[in-house]
Design a protein around this motif. Structure first.
Motif, PDB file in Angstrom:
ATOM      1  N   GLU A  99       0.990  -1.092  -0.006  1.00 21.30           N
ATOM      2  CA  GLU A  99      -0.025  -0.111   0.040  1.00 21.30           C
ATOM      3  C   GLU A  99       0.915   1.049  -0.169  1.00 21.30           C
ATOM      4  O   GLU A  99       2.075   1.165   0.516  1.00 21.30           O
ATOM      5  CB  GLU A  99      -0.911  -0.087   1.326  1.00 21.30           C
ATOM      6  CG  GLU A  99      -1.850  -1.227   1.299  1.00 21.30           C
ATOM      7  CD  GLU A  99      -2.966  -0.857   0.419  1.00 21.30           C
ATOM      8  OE1 GLU A  99      -3.268   0.082  -0.066  1.00 21.30           O
ATOM      9  OE2 GLU A  99      -3.609  -2.041   0.055  1.00 21.30           O
ATOM     10  N   ARG A 108      -6.284   6.307   7.403  1.00 24.95           N
ATOM     11  CA  ARG A 108      -6.571   6.116   5.987  1.00 24.95           C
ATOM     12  C   ARG A 108      -7.358   4.833   5.789  1.00 24.95           C
ATOM     13  O   ARG A 108      -7.479   4.080   6.536  1.00 24.95           O
ATOM     14  CB  ARG A 108      -5.143   5.973   5.024  1.00 24.95           C
ATOM     15  CG  ARG A 108      -4.405   7.221   5.043  1.00 24.95           C
ATOM     16  CD  ARG A 108      -3.684   6.987   3.658  1.00 24.95           C
ATOM     17  NE  ARG A 108      -4.253   6.648   2.632  1.00 24.95           N
ATOM     18  CZ  ARG A 108      -3.677   5.981   1.612  1.00 24.95           C
ATOM     19  NH1 ARG A 108      -2.658   5.937   1.529  1.00 24.95           N
ATOM     20  NH2 ARG A 108      -4.427   5.281   0.415  1.00 24.95           N
ATOM     21  N   VAL A 109      -7.969   4.720   4.660  1.00 18.76           N
ATOM     22  CA  VAL A 109      -8.675   3.826   3.999  1.00 18.76           C
ATOM     23  C   VAL A 109      -8.106   2.840   3.007  1.00 18.76           C
ATOM     24  O   VAL A 109      -7.258   3.484   1.846  1.00 18.76           O
ATOM     25  CB  VAL A 109     -10.162   4.256   3.576  1.00 18.76           C
ATOM     26  CG1 VAL A 109     -10.711   3.139   2.721  1.00 18.76           C
ATOM     27  CG2 VAL A 109     -10.841   5.007   4.584  1.00 18.76           C
ATOM     28  N   TYR A 110      -8.031   1.727   3.185  1.00 22.39           N
ATOM     29  CA  TYR A 110      -7.186   0.531   2.239  1.00 22.39           C
ATOM     30  C   TYR A 110      -8.364  -0.320   1.619  1.00 22.39           C
ATOM     31  O   TYR A 110      -9.340  -0.725   2.253  1.00 22.39           O
ATOM     32  CB  TYR A 110      -6.255  -0.056   2.951  1.00 22.39           C
ATOM     33  CG  TYR A 110      -5.300   1.045   3.535  1.00 22.39           C
ATOM     34  CD1 TYR A 110      -4.122   1.561   3.012  1.00 22.39           C
ATOM     35  CD2 TYR A 110      -5.442   1.314   4.752  1.00 22.39           C
ATOM     36  CE1 TYR A 110      -3.212   2.413   3.490  1.00 22.39           C
ATOM     37  CE2 TYR A 110      -4.764   2.272   5.469  1.00 22.39           C
ATOM     38  CZ  TYR A 110      -3.436   2.798   4.761  1.00 22.39           C
ATOM     39  OH  TYR A 110      -2.616   3.723   5.231  1.00 22.39           O
ATOM     40  N   GLU A 111      -8.147  -0.729   0.443  1.00 22.11           N
ATOM     41  CA  GLU A 111      -8.899  -1.511  -0.194  1.00 22.11           C
ATOM     42  C   GLU A 111      -8.209  -2.796  -0.572  1.00 22.11           C
ATOM     43  O   GLU A 111      -7.258  -2.849  -1.307  1.00 22.11           O
ATOM     44  CB  GLU A 111     -10.041  -1.113  -1.408  1.00 22.11           C
ATOM     45  CG  GLU A 111     -10.961   0.028  -0.797  1.00 22.11           C
ATOM     46  CD  GLU A 111     -11.320   0.736  -2.061  1.00 22.11           C
ATOM     47  OE1 GLU A 111     -12.748   0.401  -2.528  1.00 22.11           O
ATOM     48  OE2 GLU A 111     -10.780   1.569  -2.896  1.00 22.11           O
ATOM     49  N   SER A 123      -2.978   9.224  -2.882  1.00 23.22           N
ATOM     50  CA  SER A 123      -4.576   8.806  -2.833  1.00 23.22           C
ATOM     51  C   SER A 123      -4.840   7.505  -3.004  1.00 23.22           C
ATOM     52  O   SER A 123      -5.897   7.338  -2.893  1.00 23.22           O
ATOM     53  CB  SER A 123      -5.175   9.925  -3.507  1.00 23.22           C
ATOM     54  OG  SER A 123      -4.724   9.498  -5.222  1.00 23.22           O
ATOM     55  N   THR A 125      -5.798   3.750  -2.946  1.00 25.75           N
ATOM     56  CA  THR A 125      -6.533   2.823  -1.865  1.00 25.75           C
ATOM     57  C   THR A 125      -6.108   1.349  -2.044  1.00 25.75           C
ATOM     58  O   THR A 125      -6.497   0.455  -1.291  1.00 25.75           O
ATOM     59  CB  THR A 125      -7.735   2.894  -1.591  1.00 25.75           C
ATOM     60  OG1 THR A 125      -8.421   2.701  -2.829  1.00 25.75           O
ATOM     61  CG2 THR A 125      -8.121   4.368  -1.082  1.00 25.75           C
ATOM     62  N   ARG A 126      -5.658   1.011  -3.240  1.00 27.29           N
ATOM     63  CA  ARG A 126      -5.045  -0.163  -3.573  1.00 27.29           C
ATOM     64  C   ARG A 126      -4.207  -0.221  -4.911  1.00 27.29           C
ATOM     65  O   ARG A 126      -4.237   0.461  -5.744  1.00 27.29           O
ATOM     66  CB  ARG A 126      -6.281  -1.125  -4.032  1.00 27.29           C
ATOM     67  CG  ARG A 126      -6.985  -0.430  -5.579  1.00 27.29           C
ATOM     68  CD  ARG A 126      -8.456  -1.003  -5.471  1.00 27.29           C
ATOM     69  NE  ARG A 126      -9.281  -0.113  -5.677  1.00 27.29           N
ATOM     70  CZ  ARG A 126     -10.675   0.044  -5.779  1.00 27.29           C
ATOM     71  NH1 ARG A 126     -11.386  -1.404  -5.561  1.00 27.29           N
ATOM     72  NH2 ARG A 126     -11.542   1.045  -5.925  1.00 27.29           N
ATOM     73  N   ARG A 154     -12.876  -3.703   2.623  1.00 34.36           N
ATOM     74  CA  ARG A 154     -12.352  -2.240   2.663  1.00 34.36           C
ATOM     75  C   ARG A 154     -12.090  -2.041   4.286  1.00 34.36           C
ATOM     76  O   ARG A 154     -12.674  -2.479   5.162  1.00 34.36           O
ATOM     77  CB  ARG A 154     -13.690  -1.378   2.295  1.00 34.36           C
ATOM     78  CG  ARG A 154     -13.379   0.099   2.500  1.00 34.36           C
ATOM     79  CD  ARG A 154     -14.791   0.693   2.224  1.00 34.36           C
ATOM     80  NE  ARG A 154     -14.450   2.242   2.182  1.00 34.36           N
ATOM     81  CZ  ARG A 154     -14.597   3.008   3.130  1.00 34.36           C
ATOM     82  NH1 ARG A 154     -14.503   2.427   4.217  1.00 34.36           N
ATOM     83  NH2 ARG A 154     -14.500   4.317   2.968  1.00 34.36           N
ATOM     84  N   ASP A 156     -10.776   0.350   7.019  1.00 37.57           N
ATOM     85  CA  ASP A 156     -10.688   1.759   7.436  1.00 37.57           C
ATOM     86  C   ASP A 156     -10.224   1.911   8.758  1.00 37.57           C
ATOM     87  O   ASP A 156     -10.383   1.414   9.698  1.00 37.57           O
ATOM     88  CB  ASP A 156     -12.254   2.473   7.578  1.00 37.57           C
ATOM     89  CG  ASP A 156     -12.166   3.781   7.957  1.00 37.57           C
ATOM     90  OD1 ASP A 156     -11.324   4.342   8.784  1.00 37.57           O
ATOM     91  OD2 ASP A 156     -13.314   4.482   7.669  1.00 37.57           O
ATOM     92  N   HIS A 159      -9.807   6.179  10.002  1.00 35.74           N
ATOM     93  CA  HIS A 159     -10.145   7.276   9.233  1.00 35.74           C
ATOM     94  C   HIS A 159     -11.545   7.878   9.521  1.00 35.74           C
ATOM     95  O   HIS A 159     -11.573   9.170   9.915  1.00 35.74           O
ATOM     96  CB  HIS A 159     -10.068   6.748   7.805  1.00 35.74           C
ATOM     97  CG  HIS A 159     -10.548   7.970   6.916  1.00 35.74           C
ATOM     98  ND1 HIS A 159      -9.670   8.868   6.477  1.00 35.74           N
ATOM     99  CD2 HIS A 159     -11.660   7.852   5.945  1.00 35.74           C
ATOM    100  CE1 HIS A 159     -10.226   9.755   5.639  1.00 35.74           C
ATOM    101  NE2 HIS A 159     -11.346   9.179   5.269  1.00 35.74           N
TER     102      HIS A 159
END
Ligand code: MIG
Length: 763
Positions: A99, A108-111, A123, A125-126, A154, A156, A159
């Motif tokens: 990531e 932060r958000v990660y997918e 920016s 997320t994946r 997903r 989070d 965040h």
């Protein structure tokens, strides 16, 4: 909700959660060991330093040394499940592998949804791989979490709510693994759960050169000759997609590569191994063998009508082998072996998210949208057109094609999307292993999932020649190590865009301390070979490639150690000093092997940088200057790198060579910084085969200890039946005030030697 619990070695708790007993958990293939017990009436479970308890309403609480620490809630949602971890304000979250962004993942958000993403801006997320593994850490406690779910999720991380990790899972069944230990032990336990890393041949530790593409035989030979003429060490050259005929996998373009066998053998004589790219997309073309075989046997992924799914990638209209199916894996493995037999040394799997440029339906949809737009819609028009490919890439393609496993169970790609690359790598590995049990298989993959280390290594994909991304890769290297991907690296010099001399120097300095050390660049960019920016830069780049080769005894021993124990070559500082909160943010430096700390320079026009030195004293590798723990500004002109040896540790070195054939060293030098005592192990074997399994290896321990004013060195054979030939081992040890040197003739049986105090260290 239906919950089942099992216990795995390393005190790992497996929770299998389903919305109803009939649901099946789609197999990811990540975990490859058996549980040691079924936990029947689960009310509490003990980790190493903490305990998890089950309360009413699927709420779990974790206590650590009697303090309540965190809470986990599991709830069903419209699309699947929501996991909420309520954590402490100061806890750091580490892991998630590939990531962008800082080591500490908070905020932060990660997918988790693998995608071909050539834009690595902050920016995002994946990227290409999903590693839903993280460690929640506060100075005295840590919990490791692994969400084993090959579909979409997903994550989070504090965040939307400051004190919560919220995980949304798409799907009706998943597995979750929890454990509580030190961060380093958590990582090693997860490796034990998902499999030991492959042991690579020693030449994979050498310098490697690539570009998209060396278009023909002549160019490849010229590049090879250039390395030898300039005496820049190099072991591996790469052939990117243009060696194929019309991008048809397992073919050669006979005009540009008329005799691959002869070319590869000529390069081998010059000391080069060649690795070729292998993409999953199979060109739809009548008479093309792979296509015909795959179609006849029903080996391709299918659409909703049960016909082979069609999409466009490099070869144009293509089908995608269904690697989720064991029969397809076997077929593919045989194809790879056959292809490799002309003398290819390793396989580079790209595009295996799988990447899809477009489908016929997508083109139609865009056409319709364009036809219906009126130009005065301006911004809206632009948005409408762009939105279609984005939606398709991120979500819809996965829904429109299907996998059938060997038992006939059908899954949409979206349900098991994240293991496509994993299974392609697995197919390749198993094919190469069953074909030739003599050579250690070498497979590099772009897309991956936990457990990938059993089959191959990863590189971090299409970064860009930007200083910001150099920093990002330093962070990513550590995050990947934390999820078990020990052997990885970024494209040195950057892939997209034009590099320049200074950036290439700094990236090579970092690259020399990446396990995977490969320079690669995109089509249409400036040349990026070590000599591309003139003599001044070439000389420095050469010096650092040589440094890498001189460290091979140390790196190879660390590689074997990683293979034996699950410990990593690269580790973040917080592994060794989890109680020192400053290590949480020191993510622009890391440990490389047991003794070295590397702090790459990653800013343009810098001639130094601030380094945090934790725990103990450190000695600068080049200047031999000693530092107390704490923050220091370290001078680093272009030809230098802030590199340190920890107090009471050693490094084993040898004379650099042009390319490396075996891992038995003609000469050895032990360098170190010892104020009381230190030891290191030197592991050696033929470097390429599996004979080490039958004890054809040598493992020696070197110990240095200080008695009053003397330093003594002891060498003793520890394991293995391989006898190395007679050689000299030189010592250069700094004791905090003086340098001591000595020489030992190693005849295999070990011994003790007293070192001689030579100089007061001038620094
Ligand atoms: O669509 O094979 O990440 O390393 O050079 C691009 C061409 C396909 C992406 C890989 C890159 C490789 C390139 N590939």
């Amino acid at each position: 909700m239906n919950c089942k619990f099992k216990k795995f070695p390393g005190r790992i708790l497996e929770m299998e959660i389903k919305s109803s007993p009939e649901e099946i958990v789609p197999k990811s293939g990540a975990v490859n060991i058996e549980p040691i017990a079924v936990v029947d009436k689960f009310s509490s479970f003990y980790f190493h330093n903490s305990r998890i308890e089950r309360n009413e309403g699927d709420v779990y609480t974790v206590t650590c040394k009697k303090d309540k620490w965190m809470e986990l809630r599991i709830k069903e949602t419209l699309k699947g499940f929501r996991l909420t971890f309520k954590i402490g304000e100061e806890d750091g979250i580490f892991g998630l592998g590939e990531e962008v962004g800082p080591l500490n993942k908070r905020g932060r958000v990660y997918e988790m949804y693998n995608i071909d993403e050539p834009d690595h801006s902050p920016s995002k997320t994946r990227l290409y791989s999903s590693f839903p593994i993280f460690t929640i850490l506060s100075p005295k406690k840590s919990i490791g979490v692994f969400l084993d779910h090959p579909g979409y999720s997903r994550i989070d991380i504090c965040h939307s709510e400051e004190d919560r990790i919220i995980i949304d899972i798409e799907g009706r069944a998943f597995k979750l693994y929890l454990q509580g230990d030190t961060p380093a032990a958590i990582a090693a336990n997860f490796v034990a759960l998902t499999g030991k890393p492959v042991l690579l041949p020693v030449w994979m530790l050498g310098y490697q050169q690539s570009r998209w593409s060396y278009p023909d035989e002549k160019t490849v030979l010229t590049v090879a000759q250039e390395f030898r003429n300039r005496a820049i060490p190099c072991d591996v050259l790469y052939l990117d997609i243009d060696y194929m005929e019309h991008f048809k996998v397992f073919t050669w373009d006979r005009e540009r590569f008329p005799n691959p066998e002869a070319l590869l053998s000529k390069l081998r004589d010059m000391g080069f191994k060649v690795i070729t790219i292998v993409d999953p997309g199979v060109k739809v073309e009548e008479g093309y063998k792979i296509y015909e075989e795959g179609k006849k046997a029903g080996y391709f992924c299918v659409n909703s009508k049960g016909e082979p799914f069609e999409a466009y990638v490099w070869p144009g209209k293509s089908h995608f082998p269904d690697f989720y199916n064991a029969r397809v894996r076997k077929w593919w493995g045989e194809k790879v072996s056959e292809f490799k037999s002309v003398g290819v040394a390793g396989v580079w799997n790209d595009m295996n998210e799988p990447s899809i440029f477009f489908t016929p339906e997508l083109i139609e949809e865009i056409k319709d949208t364009v036809n219906n737009l009126s130009p005065d819609q301006g911004m809206i028009a632009d948005f409408a057109i762009n939105q279609i490919p984005v939606e398709k890439r991120y979500k819809d393609h996965g829904k429109s094609f299907f996998h059938r496993d060997e038992e006939g169970k059908v899954f949409s790609n979206r349900q098991i999307h994240n293991v496509y690359g994993f299974n392609m790598t697995r197919a390749t590995y198993e094919g190469l292993m069953s074909d030739n049990k003599n050579d250690r298989p070498v497979i590099i993959t772009r897309s991956a999932y936990p457990g990938i280390q059993r089959y191959g290594i990863l590189w971090t994909g299409d970064n860009a020649s930007l200083w910001e991304q150099l920093y990002q890769e330093i962070q990513m290297l550590q995050s990947l190590a934390m999820v078990g991907v020990n052997f990885t690296g970024s494209d040195v010099g950057g892939f997209g865009g034009d590099c320049n001399g200074e950036l290439l120097v700094r990236w090579t300095q970092f690259g020399a301390f990446q396990p995977f050390f490969r320079n690669h660049t995109a089509i249409g960019t400036k040349n990026q070979e070590p000599w591309a920016f003139g003599e001044k830069y070439e000389a420095i780049i050469k010096k650092f490639i040589e440094l890498r080769y001189s460290l091979l005894p140390y790196i190879y021993s660390s590689l074997k150690e990683a293979n034996d124990t699950g410990q990593t070559i690269v580790s973040p500082l917080l592994y060794r000093w989890p109680e020192d909160r400053r290590t949480y943010e020191a993510d622009d430096e890391y440990l490389f092997g047991p003794s070295l700390l590397v702090a790459p320079v990653y800013k343009a026009n810098s001639r130094g940088r601030t380094v945090y030195l934790p725990g103990n004293k450190w000695m600068h590798f080049f200047t031999k200057k000693m530092y107390e723990p704490g923050y220091h500004y370290i001078e680093a002109p272009l030809d230098s790198l802030p590199l340190f040896i920890a107090e009471n540790s050693l490094v084993s070195m040898t004379e650099p060579m042009q390319h490396v054939e075996g891992a038995i060293w003609k000469d050895l030098k032990i360098m170190g910084f010892v104020t009381s005592s230190a030891s290191i192990c030197i592991y050696e074997d033929d470097g390429t085969s599996f004979k080490y399994v039958e004890k054809r290896f040598s493992r020696k321990r070197v110990e240095i200890w200080k008695t009053e004013n003397k330093l003594l060195a002891r060498i003793h054979p520890e394991a293995g039946e391989l006898v190395t030939s007679q050689r000299t081992i030189n010592f250069e040890i700094f004791d905090g005030a003086y340098i001591h040197t000595g020489e030992f003739t190693d005849r295999g049986e070990g011994g003790v030697v007293e070192l001689e105090r030579v100089t007061k260290n001038q620094y």
